[in-house]
Design a protein around this motif. Structure first.
Motif, PDB file in Angstrom:
ATOM      1  N   UNK A  92       0.827  -1.206   0.000  1.00 32.68           N
ATOM      2  CA  UNK A  92       0.000   0.000   0.000  1.00 32.68           C
ATOM      3  C   UNK A  92       0.861   1.257   0.000  1.00 32.68           C
ATOM      4  N   UNK A  93       1.947   1.224   0.770  1.00 27.31           N
ATOM      5  CA  UNK A  93       2.834   2.383   0.858  1.00 27.31           C
ATOM      6  C   UNK A  93       3.540   2.646  -0.464  1.00 27.31           C
ATOM      7  N   UNK A  94       4.073   1.584  -1.077  1.00 22.51           N
ATOM      8  CA  UNK A  94       4.877   1.752  -2.286  1.00 22.51           C
ATOM      9  C   UNK A  94       4.015   1.944  -3.534  1.00 22.51           C
ATOM     10  N   UNK A  95       2.916   1.204  -3.633  1.00 24.30           N
ATOM     11  CA  UNK A  95       2.147   1.170  -4.879  1.00 24.30           C
ATOM     12  C   UNK A  95       1.014   2.191  -4.944  1.00 24.30           C
ATOM     13  N   UNK A  96       0.600   2.737  -3.814  1.00 19.84           N
ATOM     14  CA  UNK A  96      -0.491   3.699  -3.839  1.00 19.84           C
ATOM     15  C   UNK A  96      -0.107   5.030  -3.200  1.00 19.84           C
ATOM     16  N   UNK A  97       0.449   4.976  -2.005  1.00 18.35           N
ATOM     17  CA  UNK A  97       0.776   6.220  -1.312  1.00 18.35           C
ATOM     18  C   UNK A  97       1.863   6.995  -2.063  1.00 18.35           C
ATOM     19  N   UNK A  98       2.888   6.304  -2.516  1.00 18.77           N
ATOM     20  CA  UNK A  98       3.979   6.980  -3.221  1.00 18.77           C
ATOM     21  C   UNK A  98       3.515   7.652  -4.517  1.00 18.77           C
ATOM     22  N   UNK A  99       2.812   6.943  -5.434  1.00 14.94           N
ATOM     23  CA  UNK A  99       2.356   7.629  -6.661  1.00 14.94           C
ATOM     24  C   UNK A  99       1.438   8.819  -6.383  1.00 14.94           C
ATOM     25  N   UNK A 100       0.520   8.679  -5.416  1.00 23.23           N
ATOM     26  CA  UNK A 100      -0.383   9.789  -5.114  1.00 23.23           C
ATOM     27  C   UNK A 100       0.368  10.972  -4.506  1.00 23.23           C
TER      28      UNK A 100
END
Length: 342
Positions: A92-100
């Protein structure tokens, strides 16, 4: 043809060959560790170059939304196969939080006023994470499949990325500003500052890769996986981690190659395939196994392309790709067929 023309063609050939060398090293690395003939390597080159062009023009790069979409897809795949809360949290941190977070940061910046170094870092931050995401979605679930199956998936991924490139960037080409406008006179030959930047960056990156594989724990783990996948697995090296790290390095090399080549030639959404194919010819010269031979083959390809453009410009690509035929014939006569591991 006089000496001055020979020197100019040689300079162009070595410059292009340095970029082909980086792509060839990436292809050899990916194949050695994962057995994937990475056809989409050129797409990372094109996407990196076109993202840099968008940043220079002050436009919000559409590749950010592609990164968000890739992250959501990767998160969904991880969600179906996750074994614990900790792994889901990391995903969740790498694949969603980072891009957003990256999208929010870029939305508030004045992109046209950023220095060149900042644009380079932003282009890397946008495009490079798609490498591990691509491996997780497309290749990790079938990592033990035969090479032919992996090749078919690689071609399918390439076609999908080309289509997405057309959708995001459109059919128009772009060229970025050179990293150096300086001109140096060497006898009767004028050497551009960007040419020196390309050569220096290629040498630095090759040396950095050598030190990574020779001195770091992760590099040694990738070397072990390349030599014997089953033995590396028995020693506790995760094949999934090795694959993601390999695709991360391939994406870094691809994006940097795109940033270096974009000031030299106009890049279109599908330009990466042709440039990557020339890197593939160099990798074939190295047998998809030898890094020094692949680098030497890349310089040969660059020189052959440069001199062919002078003598027969309409057939320069044909001449370059014809080089692969005697190489394959020679390798088929001097090597022994080895059955693929079950």
């Amino acid at each position: 043809m006089d000496a001055e023309i020979i020197a100019m063609l040689g300079q162009d050939g070595v410059t292009n060959g340095a970029i082909y060398a980086l792509l060839a090293l990436a292809l050899v690395l990916v194949f050695a560790v994962t057995r994937v003939i990475f056809i989409p390597q050129g797409e990372f080159l094109a996407w990196g170059a076109l993202t840099m062009a968008a940043l220079e023009s002050g436009h919000f790069p559409a590749t950010v939304w592609l990164l968000v979409g890739c992250g959501v897809l990767t998160l969904a795949v991880d969600g179906f196969s996750a074994t614990g809360r900790r792994s889901i949290g990391r995903s969740l941190l790498w694949n969603l939080a980072y891009p957003l977070a990256l999208a929010g940061l870029l939305w508030g910046l004045s992109l046209a006023e950023l220095p060149t170094a900042a644009r380079v870092l932003i282009a890397l931050a946008i495009v490079v994470p798609m490498g591990p995401m691509l491996y997780r979605v497309a290749f990790q679930p079938v990592a033990e499949a035969p090479v032919l199956v992996l090749l078919i998936i690689s071609v399918a991924v390439h076609l999908a990325m080309v289509g997405l490139g057309l959708l995001i960037f459109g059919p128009e080409g772009s060229r970025t500003q050179p990293f150096s406008e300086a001109q140096f006179e060497l006898g009767s030959l004028m050497i551009g500052g960007h040419t020196l930047v390309v050569l220096a960056a290629s040498v630095v990156l090759i040396v950095a890769l050598y030190l990574f594989f020779d001195r770091t724990l992760y590099g040694k783990a990738l070397r072990a996986t390349a030599i014997n996948r089953n033995g590396a697995r028995l020693m506790g090296i995760s094949p999934a981690l090795a694959g993601r790290l390999t695709f991360f390095l391939a994406a870094v090399i691809g994006v940097l190659s795109g940033l270096l080549v974009a000031p030299i030639t106009t890049i279109y959404y599908d330009s990466g395939f042709l440039i990557g194919l020339k890197g593939f010819v160099a990798a074939i010269i190295g047998g998809l196994a030898s890094y020094p031979l692949a680098a030497g083959g890349a310089i040969l390809v660059g020189l052959l392309e440069s001199f062919s453009s002078f003598w027969a410009s309409a057939f320069k690509d044909v001449i370059v790709f014809t080089l692969i035929i005697p190489v394959l014939m020679w390798r088929s006569l001097t090597s022994h067929h080895v059955e693929e591991e079950e």
